[in-house]
Design a protein around this motif. Structure first.
Motif, PDB file in Angstrom:
ATOM      1  N   ASP A   7       0.852  -1.197   0.000  1.00 26.92           N
ATOM      2  CA  ASP A   7       0.000   0.000   0.000  1.00 26.92           C
ATOM      3  C   ASP A   7       0.885   1.243   0.000  1.00 26.92           C
ATOM      4  O   ASP A   7       1.712   1.430   0.896  1.00 26.92           O
ATOM      5  CB  ASP A   7      -0.928   0.052   1.206  1.00 26.92           C
ATOM      6  CG  ASP A   7      -1.826   1.285   1.139  1.00 26.92           C
ATOM      7  OD1 ASP A   7      -2.899   1.199   0.513  1.00 26.92           O
ATOM      8  OD2 ASP A   7      -1.431   2.354   1.669  1.00 26.92           O
ATOM      9  N   SER A   9      -0.719   4.402  -0.816  1.00 29.52           N
ATOM     10  CA  SER A   9      -1.798   5.326  -1.155  1.00 29.52           C
ATOM     11  C   SER A   9      -1.777   6.636  -0.381  1.00 29.52           C
ATOM     12  O   SER A   9      -2.582   7.525  -0.660  1.00 29.52           O
ATOM     13  CB  SER A   9      -3.152   4.641  -0.919  1.00 29.52           C
ATOM     14  OG  SER A   9      -3.336   4.369   0.463  1.00 29.52           O
ATOM     15  N   ASN A  10      -0.868   6.770   0.589  1.00 24.40           N
ATOM     16  CA  ASN A  10      -0.883   7.960   1.440  1.00 24.40           C
ATOM     17  C   ASN A  10       0.528   8.359   1.829  1.00 24.40           C
ATOM     18  O   ASN A  10       1.478   8.036   1.109  1.00 24.40           O
ATOM     19  CB  ASN A  10      -1.765   7.693   2.668  1.00 24.40           C
ATOM     20  CG  ASN A  10      -1.287   6.480   3.459  1.00 24.40           C
ATOM     21  OD1 ASN A  10      -0.450   6.595   4.339  1.00 24.40           O
ATOM     22  ND2 ASN A  10      -1.818   5.300   3.135  1.00 24.40           N
ATOM     23  N   GLY A  64      -6.495   2.234  -4.699  1.00 24.58           N
ATOM     24  CA  GLY A  64      -6.988   3.580  -4.534  1.00 24.58           C
ATOM     25  C   GLY A  64      -8.425   3.576  -4.048  1.00 24.58           C
ATOM     26  O   GLY A  64      -9.012   2.513  -3.826  1.00 24.58           O
ATOM     27  N   GLY A  66      -6.509   7.462  -3.476  1.00 23.32           N
ATOM     28  CA  GLY A  66      -5.437   7.923  -2.612  1.00 23.32           C
ATOM     29  C   GLY A  66      -4.550   8.892  -3.365  1.00 23.32           C
ATOM     30  O   GLY A  66      -4.964   9.477  -4.368  1.00 23.32           O
ATOM     31  N   LEU A  71      -0.039   5.917  -5.611  1.00 22.72           N
ATOM     32  CA  LEU A  71      -0.799   4.810  -6.210  1.00 22.72           C
ATOM     33  C   LEU A  71      -0.121   4.282  -7.461  1.00 22.72           C
ATOM     34  O   LEU A  71      -0.009   3.072  -7.670  1.00 22.72           O
ATOM     35  CB  LEU A  71      -2.214   5.260  -6.552  1.00 22.72           C
ATOM     36  CG  LEU A  71      -3.173   5.528  -5.392  1.00 22.72           C
ATOM     37  CD1 LEU A  71      -4.487   6.083  -5.916  1.00 22.72           C
ATOM     38  CD2 LEU A  71      -3.416   4.274  -4.570  1.00 22.72           C
ATOM     39  N   THR A  94      -8.731   0.950  -1.296  1.00 24.85           N
ATOM     40  CA  THR A  94      -8.171   1.352  -0.003  1.00 24.85           C
ATOM     41  C   THR A  94      -9.258   1.533   1.062  1.00 24.85           C
ATOM     42  O   THR A  94      -9.036   1.221   2.235  1.00 24.85           O
ATOM     43  CB  THR A  94      -7.374   2.657  -0.147  1.00 24.85           C
ATOM     44  OG1 THR A  94      -8.177   3.620  -0.832  1.00 24.85           O
ATOM     45  CG2 THR A  94      -6.097   2.445  -0.914  1.00 24.85           C
TER      46      THR A  94
END
Length: 213
Positions: A7, A9-10, A64, A66, A71, A94
């Motif tokens: 991950d 995404s952030n 996503g 994100g 991503l 996500t």
């Protein structure tokens, strides 16, 4: 079953490797960029687990929504590793994993989308009840009978009458969620992302319009 989950995404990168019931995972803030942090973390956790990429049953990635750049990097790394080792990819939204992590029977997942907006969806018993939408923070709509907000920005919202649970996607939870079923594997070349928004930033004119709107 052996899985790698990614991950990106952030503002953090989260990686996990599962070998049957043994989990090897790490989450760390992104300092030099997702591309610099992700591969070394994957290599370290694979070494800790004692397995190679070719032994995996598949690679799970956060599709996503994100952060756009994060991503794309996460999907690109997952695709590259899957193509090199002939592995299937399993994309997971996500927000689905945040709902799973909350453990709540009813939850509104809310993730930061920047530009004073959020990505959000309602979940009951882990199943999405609404599509993932993009909403203005100030106009967030939550069903009256959902008591919990979960996500990476909920403490900032001060939404009346709701409990807030600060969560960001955790790679080990991706694996646990996939093992429960309901997520289809795709060929590496068919891997895609769930953007929701097709813009990274507001134009100068749009920023001014929002200030005076």
């Amino acid at each position: 079953m052996k899985y790698l989950a990614i991950d990106t995404s952030n503002t953090h990168v989260s990686i996990a490797v599962a070998v049957d019931e043994r989990f090897f995972s790490a989450t760390m803030p992104v300092v030099n960029g997702h591309s610099e942090e992700t591969l070394p973390l994957i290599q370290r956790l694979l070494a800790d687990s004692g397995i190679g990429l070719a032994e995996l049953n598949g690679i799970i990635y956060g599709q996503g929504p994100g952060a756009f750049t994060g991503l794309r990097i996460g999907c690109g790394i997952a695709q590259g590793l899957a193509l090199a080792h002939d592995l299937p990819l399993i994309p997971v939204p996500t927000l689905d994993v945040i709902a799973f992590q909350s453990g709540a029977p009813a939850v509104q997942v809310v993730m930061d989308a920047r530009m004073n907006e959020v990505y959000t969806a309602s979940y009951r018993d882990g199943v999405a009840q609404t599509p993932i939408t993009l909403q203005a923070r100030a106009a967030l709509s939550v069903p009256a009978d959902i008591p919990l907000l979960a996500g990476d920005c909920v403490q900032e919202l001060n939404y009346p009458g709701k409990t807030a649970c600060e969560l960001r996607p955790d790679a080990a939870s991706y694996i646990r969620l996939v093992r429960r079923g309901g997520y289809a594997a795709v060929a590496p070349e068919a891997a895609g992302l769930l953007y929701i928004r097709d813009k990274v930033a507001l134009t100068a004119a749009e920023q001014q319009a929002r200030k005076h709107g």
